[in-house]
Design a protein around this motif. Structure first.
Motif, short mmCIF file in Angstrom:
data_model
loop_
_atom_site.label_atom_id
_atom_site.label_comp_id
_atom_site.label_asym_id
_atom_site.label_seq_id
_atom_site.Cartn_x
_atom_site.Cartn_y
_atom_site.Cartn_z
N VAL A 122 0.85 -1.19 0.00
CA VAL A 122 0.00 0.00 0.00
C VAL A 122 0.88 1.23 0.00
CG1 VAL A 122 -1.83 1.23 1.23
CG2 VAL A 122 -1.74 -1.29 1.31
N VAL A 123 0.64 2.12 -0.97
CA VAL A 123 1.42 3.35 -1.12
C VAL A 123 0.58 4.52 -0.60
CG1 VAL A 123 2.53 4.90 -2.78
CG2 VAL A 123 2.62 2.41 -3.12
N THR A 124 1.24 5.39 0.14
CA THR A 124 0.58 6.58 0.68
C THR A 124 1.59 7.69 0.84
OG1 THR A 124 -0.94 7.37 2.41
CG2 THR A 124 0.90 5.95 3.11
N ASP A 125 1.11 8.89 1.06
CA ASP A 125 2.00 10.02 1.29
C ASP A 125 2.05 10.36 2.77
OD1 ASP A 125 2.99 11.44 -1.30
OD2 ASP A 125 0.93 10.83 -1.72
N GLU A 126 3.19 10.87 3.20
CA GLU A 126 3.32 11.43 4.54
C GLU A 126 3.11 12.93 4.40
OE1 GLU A 126 3.26 12.46 7.98
OE2 GLU A 126 3.56 10.29 7.75
N VAL A 127 1.97 13.40 4.89
CA VAL A 127 1.65 14.82 4.74
C VAL A 127 1.63 15.56 6.08
CG1 VAL A 127 0.37 14.50 2.60
CG2 VAL A 127 -0.84 14.41 4.79
N GLY A 128 1.94 14.88 7.16
CA GLY A 128 1.86 15.50 8.47
C GLY A 128 3.17 16.04 9.01
N ALA A 129 4.23 16.00 8.21
CA ALA A 129 5.53 16.42 8.71
C ALA A 129 5.79 17.92 8.54
CB ALA A 129 6.64 15.64 8.00
N GLY A 130 4.94 18.59 7.80
CA GLY A 130 5.14 20.02 7.55
C GLY A 130 4.39 20.88 8.54
N ARG A 140 -6.27 21.07 6.47
CA ARG A 140 -6.08 20.45 7.79
C ARG A 140 -6.88 19.16 7.90
NH1 ARG A 140 -6.86 25.69 9.26
NH2 ARG A 140 -8.91 25.27 10.16
N ARG A 141 -8.12 19.19 7.42
CA ARG A 141 -8.98 18.00 7.46
C ARG A 141 -8.36 16.87 6.65
NH1 ARG A 141 -14.13 16.88 4.10
NH2 ARG A 141 -14.93 15.04 5.17
N PHE A 142 -7.89 17.18 5.45
CA PHE A 142 -7.24 16.17 4.61
C PHE A 142 -6.03 15.57 5.30
CE2 PHE A 142 -3.85 15.25 1.52
CZ PHE A 142 -4.41 14.16 0.90
N ARG A 143 -5.16 16.45 5.83
CA ARG A 143 -3.96 15.98 6.52
C ARG A 143 -4.32 15.05 7.66
NH1 ARG A 143 -1.81 19.99 10.43
NH2 ARG A 143 -3.70 19.15 11.32
N ASP A 144 -5.33 15.41 8.44
CA ASP A 144 -5.74 14.59 9.58
C ASP A 144 -6.33 13.25 9.13
OD1 ASP A 144 -4.90 16.67 11.19
OD2 ASP A 144 -6.93 17.35 11.70
N LEU A 145 -7.23 13.29 8.14
CA LEU A 145 -7.87 12.05 7.68
C LEU A 145 -6.84 11.09 7.07
CD1 LEU A 145 -11.14 13.50 6.14
CD2 LEU A 145 -10.99 11.96 8.13
N LEU A 146 -5.91 11.63 6.30
CA LEU A 146 -4.88 10.76 5.73
C LEU A 146 -3.97 10.22 6.82
CD1 LEU A 146 -3.62 9.43 3.30
CD2 LEU A 146 -2.20 11.47 3.00
N GLY A 147 -3.59 11.04 7.78
CA GLY A 147 -2.75 10.57 8.88
C GLY A 147 -3.41 9.45 9.66
N TRP A 148 -4.69 9.60 9.97
CA TRP A 148 -5.41 8.54 10.69
C TRP A 148 -5.54 7.27 9.85
CZ3 TRP A 148 -9.22 12.90 12.03
CH2 TRP A 148 -8.81 13.55 13.20
N THR A 149 -5.78 7.45 8.55
CA THR A 149 -5.88 6.29 7.65
C THR A 149 -4.54 5.58 7.57
OG1 THR A 149 -7.65 7.34 6.39
CG2 THR A 149 -6.42 5.58 5.29
N ASN A 150 -3.46 6.33 7.44
CA ASN A 150 -2.13 5.72 7.41
C ASN A 150 -1.87 4.92 8.68
OD1 ASN A 150 -1.67 6.90 4.92
ND2 ASN A 150 -0.33 8.51 5.71
N GLN A 151 -2.27 5.45 9.82
CA GLN A 151 -2.08 4.72 11.08
C GLN A 151 -2.86 3.42 11.11
OE1 GLN A 151 -2.29 6.96 14.81
NE2 GLN A 151 -2.12 8.84 13.59
N LYS A 152 -4.08 3.44 10.59
CA LYS A 152 -4.91 2.23 10.58
C LYS A 152 -4.28 1.14 9.72
CE LYS A 152 -9.18 4.84 11.35
NZ LYS A 152 -9.73 4.20 12.54
N VAL A 153 -3.78 1.52 8.55
CA VAL A 153 -3.15 0.54 7.68
C VAL A 153 -1.81 0.09 8.25
CG1 VAL A 153 -2.23 0.11 5.35
CG2 VAL A 153 -4.40 1.34 5.64
N ALA A 154 -1.05 1.01 8.81
CA ALA A 154 0.24 0.64 9.41
C ALA A 154 0.05 -0.34 10.57
CB ALA A 154 0.98 1.88 9.90
N ALA A 155 -1.05 -0.22 11.29
CA ALA A 155 -1.31 -1.11 12.42
C ALA A 155 -1.48 -2.56 11.99
CB ALA A 155 -2.55 -0.64 13.19
#
Length: 172
Positions: A122-130, A140-155
């Motif tokens: 699964v490929v994704t972007d890291e958008v929360g480092a900036g 902000r909403r996009f950054r948060d939703l993608l960050g939470w989604t990335n965490q769910k898949v990483a888990a």
């Protein structure tokens, strides 16, 4: 059950190329593409990805119903590359889905990947480092939703990689 590998990183960090490299040992390979050619730049990006992808990949273009697309692959695939969660979340937001609905879809995706009979990359972007985009609530909403989604898949992933300048750093 198959294994799950999450590859994250910044723009043009080598995420997709790393996914293709990791896919080489598999026979029946599928590529689930979430991008949509909505403008000239995106059309060019999609064409670039298509030309760099080995021809023996079978491509499924699915911008929104990613879980259903994975379920349809069932026993037909040895490996699925899902590229990418970033565009998938953007596509769900463009459909005016509520945050709870999007995060529920992310939960369904994580479960589907974990239970799949095939391996997944699964490929994704890291958008929360900036910096926090203070002037743009949608950003902000996009950054948060993608960050939470990335965490769910990483888990549910057995392996997580962070791409930096074309090199993978093992996170998990």
């Amino acid at each position: 059950m198959g294994t799950v590998t999450l590859i994250t990183g910044g723009a043009r960090s080598g995420k997709s190329m790393q996914a293709l490299k990791l896919a080489l040992p598999y026979q029946r390979r599928f590529f689930v593409a979430t991008g949509q050619a909505l403008d000239e730049e995106m059309t060019a990006r999609i064409e670039f990805h298509q030309t760099t992808r080995p021809p023996d990949f079978q491509t499924v273009e699915e911008p929104v119903q990613v879980v259903a697309a994975l379920e349809r692959l069932g026993d037909r695939a040895d490996l699925v590359v899902l590229d990418c969660l970033t565009l998938w979340i953007s596509n769900l937001m463009q459909r005016r889905e509520m945050d709870g609905t999007i995060l529920a879809e992310a939960d369904k995706l994580a479960a589907a990947l974990k239970d799949a009979s095939f391996a997944s990359i699964v490929v994704t972007d890291e958008v929360g480092a900036g910096i926090v985009p203070t002037d743009h609530a949608a950003s902000r909403r996009f950054r948060d939703l993608l960050g939470w989604t990335n965490q769910k898949v990483a888990a549910v992933a057995e392996q997580a990689l962070l791409m930096v300048a074309g090199y993978p750093l093992k996170l998990k």
